[in-house]
Design a protein around this motif. Structure first.
Motif, mmCIF file in Angstrom:
data_model
loop_
_atom_site.group_PDB
_atom_site.id
_atom_site.type_symbol
_atom_site.label_atom_id
_atom_site.label_comp_id
_atom_site.label_asym_id
_atom_site.label_seq_id
_atom_site.Cartn_x
_atom_site.Cartn_y
_atom_site.Cartn_z
ATOM 1 N N ASN A 50 -2.977 -44.454 96.003
ATOM 2 C CA ASN A 50 -2.392 -43.487 96.925
ATOM 3 C C ASN A 50 -2.620 -42.049 96.474
ATOM 4 N N ASN A 51 -3.569 -41.870 95.566
ATOM 5 C CA ASN A 51 -3.930 -40.538 95.051
ATOM 6 C C ASN A 51 -2.754 -39.799 94.425
ATOM 7 N N ILE A 52 -1.899 -40.535 93.768
ATOM 8 C CA ILE A 52 -0.786 -39.952 93.018
ATOM 9 C C ILE A 52 -1.201 -39.907 91.553
ATOM 10 N N ARG A 53 -1.222 -38.716 90.986
ATOM 11 C CA ARG A 53 -1.569 -38.571 89.569
ATOM 12 C C ARG A 53 -0.333 -38.946 88.742
ATOM 13 N N VAL A 54 -0.448 -40.019 88.005
ATOM 14 C CA VAL A 54 0.670 -40.498 87.190
ATOM 15 C C VAL A 54 0.654 -39.752 85.865
ATOM 16 N N GLU A 55 1.750 -39.077 85.576
ATOM 17 C CA GLU A 55 1.837 -38.309 84.338
ATOM 18 C C GLU A 55 2.869 -38.856 83.373
ATOM 19 N N GLY A 56 3.728 -39.747 83.853
ATOM 20 C CA GLY A 56 4.738 -40.264 82.953
ATOM 21 C C GLY A 56 5.443 -41.475 83.510
ATOM 22 N N LEU A 57 6.159 -42.117 82.606
ATOM 23 C CA LEU A 57 7.003 -43.258 82.938
ATOM 24 C C LEU A 57 8.389 -42.960 82.395
ATOM 25 N N LEU A 58 9.372 -43.045 83.258
ATOM 26 C CA LEU A 58 10.755 -42.840 82.862
ATOM 27 C C LEU A 58 11.461 -44.177 82.912
ATOM 28 N N LEU A 59 12.077 -44.555 81.797
ATOM 29 C CA LEU A 59 12.857 -45.789 81.807
ATOM 30 C C LEU A 59 14.169 -45.571 81.092
ATOM 31 N N THR A 60 15.137 -46.376 81.473
ATOM 32 C CA THR A 60 16.436 -46.344 80.816
ATOM 33 C C THR A 60 16.611 -47.653 80.063
ATOM 34 N N ASN A 61 17.081 -47.536 78.841
ATOM 35 C CA ASN A 61 17.288 -48.705 77.990
ATOM 36 C C ASN A 61 18.525 -48.441 77.134
ATOM 37 N N SER A 62 19.613 -48.996 77.409
ATOM 38 C CA SER A 62 19.936 -50.008 78.392
ATOM 39 C C SER A 62 20.074 -49.395 79.784
ATOM 40 N N SER A 63 19.938 -50.263 80.777
ATOM 41 C CA SER A 63 19.958 -49.750 82.141
ATOM 42 C C SER A 63 21.392 -49.507 82.606
ATOM 43 N N ASN A 64 21.496 -48.634 83.552
ATOM 44 C CA ASN A 64 22.769 -48.357 84.194
ATOM 45 C C ASN A 64 22.568 -48.682 85.673
ATOM 46 N N PRO A 65 23.386 -49.481 86.286
ATOM 47 C CA PRO A 65 24.724 -49.871 85.874
ATOM 48 C C PRO A 65 24.830 -51.263 85.251
ATOM 49 N N LEU A 66 23.729 -52.017 85.148
ATOM 50 C CA LEU A 66 23.819 -53.415 84.722
ATOM 51 C C LEU A 66 23.938 -53.612 83.218
ATOM 52 N N GLY A 67 23.448 -52.672 82.437
ATOM 53 C CA GLY A 67 23.505 -52.814 80.990
ATOM 54 C C GLY A 67 22.448 -53.732 80.416
ATOM 55 N N ASP A 92 15.187 -42.938 78.229
ATOM 56 C CA ASP A 92 16.569 -42.477 78.251
ATOM 57 C C ASP A 92 17.445 -43.579 77.667
ATOM 58 N N GLU A 93 18.014 -43.299 76.506
ATOM 59 C CA GLU A 93 18.829 -44.292 75.803
ATOM 60 C C GLU A 93 20.283 -43.852 75.720
ATOM 61 N N ILE A 94 20.759 -43.172 76.771
ATOM 62 C CA ILE A 94 22.110 -42.639 76.769
ATOM 63 C C ILE A 94 23.167 -43.722 76.537
ATOM 64 N N TYR A 95 22.916 -44.916 77.003
ATOM 65 C CA TYR A 95 23.909 -45.976 76.871
ATOM 66 C C TYR A 95 23.683 -46.855 75.640
ATOM 67 N N SER A 96 22.803 -46.456 74.751
ATOM 68 C CA SER A 96 22.485 -47.290 73.597
ATOM 69 C C SER A 96 23.686 -47.541 72.702
ATOM 70 N N ALA A 97 24.603 -46.603 72.636
ATOM 71 C CA ALA A 97 25.780 -46.791 71.778
ATOM 72 C C ALA A 97 26.662 -47.928 72.272
ATOM 73 N N THR A 98 26.514 -48.299 73.530
ATOM 74 C CA THR A 98 27.349 -49.372 74.065
ATOM 75 C C THR A 98 26.750 -50.752 73.824
ATOM 76 N N VAL A 99 25.490 -50.818 73.388
ATOM 77 C CA VAL A 99 24.848 -52.113 73.170
ATOM 78 C C VAL A 99 24.308 -52.270 71.755
ATOM 79 N N LEU A 100 24.547 -51.302 70.889
ATOM 80 C CA LEU A 100 23.979 -51.378 69.544
ATOM 81 C C LEU A 100 24.465 -52.579 68.755
ATOM 82 N N GLY A 101 25.590 -53.154 69.136
ATOM 83 C CA GLY A 101 26.091 -54.333 68.444
ATOM 84 C C GLY A 101 25.296 -55.585 68.744
ATOM 85 N N LYS A 102 24.423 -55.537 69.733
ATOM 86 C CA LYS A 102 23.606 -56.698 70.076
ATOM 87 C C LYS A 102 22.462 -56.805 69.074
#
Length: 135
Positions: A50-67, A92-102
């Motif tokens: 679709n002629n979209i120049r991909v410059e990055g990938l954004l991911l959340t780990n852990s995901s919100n809202p499922l965790g 984006d690891e903003i929620y990592s403190a909630t799953v670090l015990g895993k």
């Protein structure tokens, strides 16, 4: 629902002011909304078609809202993919403190440390393409 929530949130945070185009990678409840490499690659190829120049990938780990969390092998595959394509990876690891015990929870810094300890070499990660945020 999670994919729609994430797209709307990132749309507000990233697109409104910059005008960038976001290409979502849809999740599926059949695999607990885990990111699959084939879905990532398909989204990348569709963007290119679709002629979209991909410059990055954004991911959340852990995901919100499922965790849900990405396992280490998946993270390594994602980093290898973004390095191969020479695109930025914003983890984006903003929620990592909630799953670090895993015991199976791996953060992006772990992947970077593994690369440093291995001595790099020709397959070394391009650390200029990896960005860890806690937004």
């Amino acid at each position: 629902m999670q994919a729609a929530y994430r797209v709307l949130r990132f749309d507000r945070d990233f697109r409104w002011r910059t005008g960038i185009q976001l290409v979502p990678i849809e999740g599926d409840s059949a695999n607990n909304f885990q990111l699959r490499m084939e879905d990532l690659k398909a989204a990348y190829e569709m963007a290119k078609l679709n002629n979209i120049r991909v410059e990055g990938l954004l991911l959340t780990n852990s995901s919100n809202p499922l965790g849900t969390i990405l396992d280490g092998d998946t993270l390594r595959s994602i980093v290898a993919f973004t390095n191969e394509k020479n695109i930025h990876l914003i983890c984006d690891e903003i929620y990592s403190a909630t799953v670090l015990g895993k015991p199976d929870y791996v953060i992006m810094a772990d992947i970077v440390d593994e690369d440093r300890r291995s001595g790099g070499g020709k397959n070394s990660l391009n650390l200029n393409l990896i960005h860890i945020v806690y937004s």
